[in-house]
Scaffold this active site. Structure first.
Site, PDB file in Angstrom:
ATOM      1  N   HIS A   1      27.482 -11.537 -40.884  1.00 55.08           N
ATOM      2  CA  HIS A   1      28.087 -12.511 -41.788  1.00 55.08           C
ATOM      3  C   HIS A   1      29.258 -13.194 -41.087  1.00 55.08           C
ATOM      4  CE1 HIS A   1      28.933 -14.425 -45.578  1.00 55.08           C
ATOM      5  NE2 HIS A   1      30.151 -13.925 -45.612  1.00 55.08           N
TER       6      HIS A   1
ATOM      7  N   GLU B   1      33.016  -5.531 -41.699  1.00 54.42           N
ATOM      8  CA  GLU B   1      31.589  -5.628 -41.402  1.00 54.42           C
ATOM      9  C   GLU B   1      31.221  -4.792 -40.182  1.00 54.42           C
ATOM     10  OE1 GLU B   1      27.989  -8.907 -40.916  1.00 54.42           O
ATOM     11  OE2 GLU B   1      30.085  -9.591 -40.860  1.00 54.42           O
TER      12      GLU B   1
ATOM     13  N   HIS C   1      30.549 -22.309 -41.816  1.00 52.93           N
ATOM     14  CA  HIS C   1      30.235 -21.524 -43.014  1.00 52.93           C
ATOM     15  C   HIS C   1      29.710 -22.477 -44.079  1.00 52.93           C
ATOM     16  CE1 HIS C   1      30.097 -18.584 -46.030  1.00 52.93           C
ATOM     17  NE2 HIS C   1      31.243 -17.959 -45.821  1.00 52.93           N
TER      18      HIS C   1
ATOM     19  N   PHE D   1      32.218 -13.168 -51.667  1.00 50.69           N
ATOM     20  CA  PHE D   1      33.251 -12.970 -52.664  1.00 50.69           C
ATOM     21  C   PHE D   1      32.574 -12.509 -53.962  1.00 50.69           C
ATOM     22  CE2 PHE D   1      36.905 -15.975 -51.159  1.00 50.69           C
ATOM     23  CZ  PHE D   1      37.107 -15.147 -50.072  1.00 50.69           C
TER      24      PHE D   1
ATOM     25  N   LYS E   1      28.105 -18.467 -37.268  1.00 50.54           N
ATOM     26  CA  LYS E   1      29.052 -19.362 -37.947  1.00 50.54           C
ATOM     27  C   LYS E   1      30.046 -19.957 -36.958  1.00 50.54           C
ATOM     28  CE  LYS E   1      29.063 -17.371 -42.639  1.00 50.54           C
ATOM     29  NZ  LYS E   1      28.138 -16.224 -42.465  1.00 50.54           N
TER      30      LYS E   1
ATOM     31  N   CYS F   1      28.778 -16.669 -51.177  1.00 50.24           N
ATOM     32  CA  CYS F   1      28.175 -16.747 -49.837  1.00 50.24           C
ATOM     33  C   CYS F   1      26.873 -15.973 -49.707  1.00 50.24           C
ATOM     34  CB  CYS F   1      29.158 -16.231 -48.795  1.00 50.24           C
ATOM     35  SG  CYS F   1      30.791 -16.950 -48.931  1.00 50.24           S
TER      36      CYS F   1
END
Length: 419
Positions: A307, A318, A344, A405, A339, A168
């Site tokens: 994010h 976050e 996403h 990730f 998002k 991502c």
């Protein structure tokens, strides 16, 4: 080597809303979700999930049939976004159009999946339909560097042409590396951004197996993605592309280009702790690195595009990282996760959210986190969550977060264009 200011002279977006980047931003500002329910006729079992699709995008009409047929969809989306940004920058597509050598101009692109769909389609044709061979275009359609290759060929860019794949954070890193090349003087102009198509059967099934996908049907799908909400149920995948033309400031001014914003900093880090579990210290390092690189303090930041994936574990980490970096000021720090509306886009997430951040500064307006009012998770408190679009807000600098990730983190810092 002298550091150059880095102007954004072109912005391109292929989004589910259609239209250009300005139209895209207005729909976000209004809090309009593009999430719909996807139901396919795939074998052995249809896909049935909330999804974001660019249904109005016609690659042959946009790119021309010969070029479009050479590409997998992630390339069609990416090249179309790049052309849109390039045209807005006022640069001719043919190198001879301005008489300026482009041997040092380049393209750095981001994608997580690349043309995986081309390979999946070939495998399904053989195993399910009994075909003995795949398309001879499978390799060139499926390679991850297809977008930057096509862009460089079509625009005559003779400098670096490469792609980044870091889940991502792919296009956040791509934009950051392109920014560094312009700032250092290595390149005068760079095309950068990201594209991904997440509808491949195997991809959707893989994400479902991780139990991080939001459920939903035709009625509930538009509100399926709820970052920071106490009842959030997971992420929603989508497709799309976003592109920026980055240009040395003096070069842009000399040719009379419109400057839509400025990239001023870029920070990266690795959590080095777990493949899929986010880690607060790693995110803090990336945030602080971006601020340091930009010569900014936390007090200088007026907005953060988070994010914010709407996963149970990711969202609180976050927010905790932002609270650690911004301290007491975090409670007055506007934060939103778009998002919730555009989904996403995996490797393209950093690019489309970088565009949102640049447009927020240009338009002096902050888009919301949709579907959050009245349902903020206590574990995600501590910042000024933007619940409705805010217009006429004095914004000078902002950050865009990409946390992936693998523990790959990228943060971009932006400054508003001159008024």
């Amino acid at each position: 080597m002298c550091a150059h200011r880095v102007a954004i002279t072109g912005i391109g977006v292929i989004s589910p809303y259609g239209g250009d980047a300005g139209h895209f931003f207005e729909r976000l500002l209004a809090g309009e979700s593009a999430v719909r329910h996807l139901h396919t006729d795939d074998l052995p079992k249809p896909l049935s999930t909330p999804f974001v699709a660019c249904t109005g995008f016609d690659p042959e009409a946009t790119l021309g049939k010969p070029l479009a047929l050479m590409m997998e969809r992630f390339s069609q989306l990416g090249v179309a976004a790049a052309f849109q940004a390039w045209d807005q920058a006022g640069l001719p597509r043919q190198p001879e159009g301005d008489g300026e050598p482009r041997d040092g101009w380049g393209c750095i692109w981001g994608t997580a999946l690349g043309g995986l769909a081309a390979h999946e389609r070939g495998s399904r044709d053989m195993w399910l339909k009994g075909r003995e061979r795949v398309s001879p275009l499978s390799v060139v359609q499926g390679m991850n560097n297809a977008v930057n290759a096509h862009i460089s060929i079509q625009l005559g860019l003779g400098g670096v042409s490469t792609s980044h794949t870091a889940a991502c954070a792919s296009s956040g890193i791509a934009i950051g590396e392109a920014f560094r090349r312009v700032r250092s003087g290595e390149a005068t102009v760079m095309v950068t951004g990201g594209s991904d198509v997440c509808q491949s059967y195997g991809v959707v099934r893989a994400w479902e197996a991780m139990r991080v996908m939001a459920p939903g049907d035709a009625q509930t799908a538009p509100q399926a993605c709820r970052p920071f909400a106490s009842d959030r149920a997971g992420l929603v995948l989508g497709e799309g592309a976003a592109a920026l033309v980055l240009e040395a400031w003096d070069h842009a001014v000399a040719r009379g280009a419109t400057i839509h914003g400025e990239i001023v900093g870029y920070g990266t880090s690795c959590d080095h702790s777990h493949l899929v579990r986010p880690h607060q210290p790693g995110q803090v390092r990336a945030l602080r690195a971006a601020l340091t690189d930009a010569g900014l303090s936390p007090e200088d930041i007026h907005y953060v595009n988070a994010h914010g994936t709407a996963t149970a574990e990711g969202d609180p980490v976050e927010i905790a990282a932002l609270c650690e970096v911004f301290g007491e000021r975090s409670r007055a720090l506007p934060v939103s996760a778009t998002k919730s509306m555009h989904g996403h886009l995996l490797g393209a997430a950093g690019a489309i959210e970088a565009v949102v951040t640049a447009l927020a500064l240009r338009e002096q307006a902050v888009p919301p986190t949709a579907h959050l009012a009245g349902r903020i998770d206590p574990a995600c408190e501590g910042v000024d969550h933007v619940l409705e679009g805010r217009r006429h807000v004095p914004l000078r600098t902002a950050l865009s977060n990409s946390f992936a990730f693998g523990g790959s983190n990228a943060v971009l810092a932006f400054r508003a264009p001159p008024r």
